[in-house]
Design a protein around this motif. Structure first.
Motif, PDB file in Angstrom:
ATOM      1  N   ALA A   1       0.834  -1.204   0.000  1.00 27.96           N
ATOM      2  CA  ALA A   1       0.000   0.000   0.000  1.00 27.96           C
ATOM      3  C   ALA A   1       0.873   1.260   0.000  1.00 27.96           C
ATOM      4  CB  ALA A   1      -0.928  -0.004   1.212  1.00 27.96           C
ATOM      5  N   LEU A   2       1.936   1.255   0.806  1.00 33.05           N
ATOM      6  CA  LEU A   2       2.851   2.395   0.835  1.00 33.05           C
ATOM      7  C   LEU A   2       3.525   2.575  -0.519  1.00 33.05           C
ATOM      8  CD1 LEU A   2       4.438   4.629   2.256  1.00 33.05           C
ATOM      9  CD2 LEU A   2       6.027   2.872   3.083  1.00 33.05           C
ATOM     10  N   PHE A   3       3.917   1.479  -1.136  1.00 27.58           N
ATOM     11  CA  PHE A   3       4.550   1.539  -2.456  1.00 27.58           C
ATOM     12  C   PHE A   3       3.623   2.223  -3.457  1.00 27.58           C
ATOM     13  CE2 PHE A   3       5.529   0.142  -6.682  1.00 27.58           C
ATOM     14  CZ  PHE A   3       6.905   0.060  -6.736  1.00 27.58           C
ATOM     15  N   HIS A   4       2.355   1.789  -3.494  1.00 30.25           N
ATOM     16  CA  HIS A   4       1.396   2.368  -4.434  1.00 30.25           C
ATOM     17  C   HIS A   4       1.148   3.852  -4.120  1.00 30.25           C
ATOM     18  CE1 HIS A   4       0.650  -1.198  -6.632  1.00 30.25           C
ATOM     19  NE2 HIS A   4      -0.003  -1.845  -5.685  1.00 30.25           N
ATOM     20  N   HIS A   5       1.096   4.187  -2.842  1.00 30.72           N
ATOM     21  CA  HIS A   5       0.873   5.581  -2.444  1.00 30.72           C
ATOM     22  C   HIS A   5       2.025   6.462  -2.942  1.00 30.72           C
ATOM     23  CE1 HIS A   5      -0.258   9.026  -0.023  1.00 30.72           C
ATOM     24  NE2 HIS A   5       0.971   9.063   0.457  1.00 30.72           N
ATOM     25  N   LEU A   6       3.243   6.006  -2.720  1.00 32.47           N
ATOM     26  CA  LEU A   6       4.409   6.779  -3.159  1.00 32.47           C
ATOM     27  C   LEU A   6       4.488   6.857  -4.685  1.00 32.47           C
ATOM     28  CD1 LEU A   6       7.073   5.444  -0.632  1.00 32.47           C
ATOM     29  CD2 LEU A   6       5.977   7.685  -0.635  1.00 32.47           C
ATOM     30  N   GLN A   7       4.100   5.754  -5.319  1.00 36.53           N
ATOM     31  CA  GLN A   7       4.099   5.731  -6.783  1.00 36.53           C
ATOM     32  C   GLN A   7       3.176   6.810  -7.335  1.00 36.53           C
ATOM     33  OE1 GLN A   7       2.290   2.240  -8.550  1.00 36.53           O
ATOM     34  NE2 GLN A   7       3.852   2.166 -10.155  1.00 36.53           N
ATOM     35  N   ARG A   8       1.982   6.928  -6.741  1.00 29.80           N
ATOM     36  CA  ARG A   8       1.033   7.957  -7.198  1.00 29.80           C
ATOM     37  C   ARG A   8       1.564   9.362  -6.923  1.00 29.80           C
ATOM     38  NH1 ARG A   8      -2.599   4.110  -5.061  1.00 29.80           N
ATOM     39  NH2 ARG A   8      -2.667   5.198  -3.061  1.00 29.80           N
ATOM     40  N   LYS A   9       2.177   9.559  -5.765  1.00 34.65           N
ATOM     41  CA  LYS A   9       2.672  10.888  -5.397  1.00 34.65           C
ATOM     42  C   LYS A   9       3.872  11.302  -6.238  1.00 34.65           C
ATOM     43  CE  LYS A   9       2.606  12.761  -1.570  1.00 34.65           C
ATOM     44  NZ  LYS A   9       1.710  13.849  -1.106  1.00 34.65           N
ATOM     45  N   LEU A  10       4.669  10.317  -6.634  1.00 35.01           N
ATOM     46  CA  LEU A  10       5.876  10.619  -7.377  1.00 35.01           C
ATOM     47  C   LEU A  10       5.642  10.699  -8.895  1.00 35.01           C
ATOM     48  CD1 LEU A  10       8.365   8.311  -5.441  1.00 35.01           C
ATOM     49  CD2 LEU A  10       8.318  10.810  -5.398  1.00 35.01           C
ATOM     50  N   SER A  11       4.509  10.210  -9.341  1.00 39.47           N
ATOM     51  CA  SER A  11       4.228  10.194 -10.788  1.00 39.47           C
ATOM     52  C   SER A  11       3.862  11.587 -11.289  1.00 39.47           C
ATOM     53  CB  SER A  11       3.085   9.229 -11.091  1.00 39.47           C
ATOM     54  OG  SER A  11       3.449   7.905 -10.735  1.00 39.47           O
TER      55      SER A  11
END
Length: 208
Positions: free
Chosen positions: A198-208
């Motif tokens: 979940a953290l990975f996906h959250h960071l992925q969205r924020k960094l995209s």
């Protein structure tokens, strides 16, 4: 009259010999040092011949760590699908395949030996690479069954796409394994990995 051991008995003897060799190798490396844990010393301590040793392990490093060739469960790989969170699926499959290479060996002792001897760590990582390659193949098959994935992504081939997915899938695994409360004796469960994914996906969205 000669008697032939039953398949069940033969398998038990193989397991016993494998375990005896691994325990002898790990104990010698821990107590006397890796250099002193020669194949001859390991075999002698386990009560078998050096020739028998090579029927179970290709090297003393494999014996010390208790490494086996990683195995991909066809039933588990068949569950992979690009229609839902493929990263989480690949992470779990990666854990399962990597665990097949190390089995139920003593995690605390293995960690100690890996930290002490770089050669052992290198050998360990070679087996992890084999596990990743197996999972990569399974991901390629999963992508081929999904029209939106079958051609790969962003101009890259399905094989390259799968390789990147597996590399990304290892991030939540490593993150969780390095958490202070991680217990290597119990390994990683889907519940353990869920917050990291979940953290990975959250960071992925924020960094995209």
């Amino acid at each position: 009259m000669n008697t032939v051991a039953s398949p069940g008995l033969r398998e038990r003897r193989k397991v016993e010999t494998w375990t005896a060799l691994h325990e002898a190798a790990a104990s010698l490396a821990q107590q006397r040092g890796l250099e002193q844990a020669t194949v001859e010393a390991i075999a002698d301590s386990a009560g078998v011949s050096a020739r028998t040793f090579f029927n179970y392990f290709p090297s003393k490093e494999d014996a010390v760590l208790g490494l086996r060739e990683p195995v991909l469960d066809p039933d588990e790989s068949a569950k992979l699908t690009g229609a839902r969170d493929l990263l989480a699926q690949a992470s779990l499959l990666l854990v399962a395949v990597a665990r097949s290479a190390i089995g139920d060996t003593d995690p605390a002792r293995r960690r100690e030996l890996l930290l002490r001897y770089p050669d052992l760590f290198q050998r360990h990582m070679e087996y992890i690479a084999k596990a990743e390659a197996l999972v990569c193949g399974a991901v390629v098959e999963a992508l081929s069954g999904e029209p939106s994935w079958s051609g790969g992504a962003a101009g890259f081939s399905p094989e390259d796409t799968a390789r990147m997915i597996v590399m990304l899938a290892s991030v939540p695994v490593r993150f969780r394994a390095k958490s202070p409360d991680f217990d290597p004796a119990t390994g990683l469960t889907p519940e353990d990995l869920a917050p990291a994914v979940a953290l990975f996906h959250h960071l992925q969205r924020k960094l995209s």
